[in-house]
Design a protein around this motif. Sequence first.
Motif: not given
Length: 621
Positions: A10, A14, A20, A24-25, A28
């Motif tokens: 991650l 990320g 980027d 975020k979810n 993941r």
Amino acid sequence: MTDALLPNILQFIGQIDPFDKIPKNALRTLATQVQITYLGKGEVIDLCTAEQEKSLYIVRTGSMEQRKVDGVLRAKLGPDDMFGFSVLGKDASSDKGYRAIAIEDSLVYIIPQTALQTLFSAHPDCAEHFASQAQVRLKSALDVVWSNKEKGLFIRTVGEVASGRVAVVTADQTIQAVAHEMRMVQRSSCAVIYDNDTIVGLITDRDMTKRVIAHGVAIDRPISDVMTHSPLTIKPDDLVLHAASVMMQFNIRNLPVVEDNKVVGLLTTTHLVQNHRVQAIFLIEKIKYAGSIKSLASFTPERQAIFEALVDGRVAPEVIGKVMTMIMDAYTRRLIQIAIDKLGPPPCNFSWIVAGSHARNEVHMLSDQDSAIVLSDSATDNDRIYFNHLAMIVTNGLASCDYPLCPGKYMAATPKWCQPVRVWKEYYKKWVSNPEYERLLNISVFLEIRTIYGNSEYETTLRDALHSNIRNNREFLSTLVNDAITTNPPLGIFNNLVLEKSGENKKTLNVKKYAINLIIDLARIYGLAVECDLSATDERFKAANSQNALSDDAFKNITGAYQFILSLRFSHQLEALKQGQKPDNNINPDSFGSFERKHLKDAFRIVADLQEAAKVRFGSR
């Protein structure tokens, strides 16, 4: 993959473009599906076979190179670089694939296509960043860099601002009939006058007052008796800034907007006043009325401020080039007029032509002078002395205004480049028939020419002569290709593979030498092949595409690559100016983030592909 590795994956993906930009979810969820593989030096991931599962690959550590089916280098890859785009999309069937070979021990992350498709279904906006076609990815990158919001007049086109109300009449209609059409039917301040299918004149309501009422002209006379003959026109896709410059230069208040010889609107000074006030327009106006070279030189900081505002305002690179070109045109015209005021009227017909980036409408803060004078064939030796003096005043004046003298002396002040039409025609004939190194260098400068003062017919005569000579010696294009491919684009931009090895620019990437010049050379070749009369790089590619000399994909690829590389160059120059340094073309790759690295690799690969295509098409030896 174990849960213990998830935080590390991650953290790594990320910070890489375009991961980027993923929520975020979602990131993941995607990270849980990443597979990890280790490749020893020489091991291969073969993307040429249908059996290979479609995936996106990210180099975590180590380095790899991509090789086409025929073994030709496609790109070199380092940490953070990705590959596998070309086998992900719907167009994958047209891609012959390639092999990715580890050139040192490498750790690679693999993201299956199924995982990406799940991401795209939930977040469609992410799809463009992973597009299989390079031009789509580059366009996506430009959309990020050059926001379409609040760009103002600089990128507005005439078609966006002009009025659709304009009277269209014929030359044999009476003055009264035309006035009725203007006032009662179209409610327009202007009428465009045709004779058969040709625009022959223009009449405005002010003209009606001054030429008809004031002089008592009978209203049953034909409108051709009082019209303005051969009016200037503008195209709907021209910049409003360009139209404003034309209006000021020729002191006119109305410009018909014409597309394919059909009037589609009217641009007036009222439109400009109502819509925008732009610093560049007023600089051009100040240049036009400057009384001395010293006064002109005082505008240099303002010109730099305009360049900085354009780049800072995220205006498209081609627009920046056009705006800066219009300003350089204004300087040059004013200096020519100052010289004529000092020396007296020209003794014969002449044309001041510009070459290089100035002719291509691609001026930037590093552009120097490339110019020449074409004289009437009636010019005498005494006439040439006059024009030598004029050229010295203009070129030295431009230098005082911070437009550097050409190091190669390709300027009108050099006697060799101040010649009658017949001598210029002989130059082109000699250069094309026997393009040795020095002659090839000469013609490379004058392969794009544009008149900015004087008799523009000379430019047409010389361009026709150039096309005629090339038509009779098709090997000339092959020679240009051979010259254009002596430098290759930097397919690897890590581990100092393409960096300058010595001098004050050591360990920097010369983006002009290794990318921009290569694209300009290719545009010249394709433009000459289809006898394009336009000089701008994008216009030459467009002409080649319209005549099927360049495929749609290749056209979109190379123009997208060009705009992206120019945007990086301008940003680099802007940063130097802000720090009080002299701008240059040498960029330190350490300043590249994954965003720039990824898209630069796309761009460089596109240039290399077009070099190969040009070799095949034009028979490079």
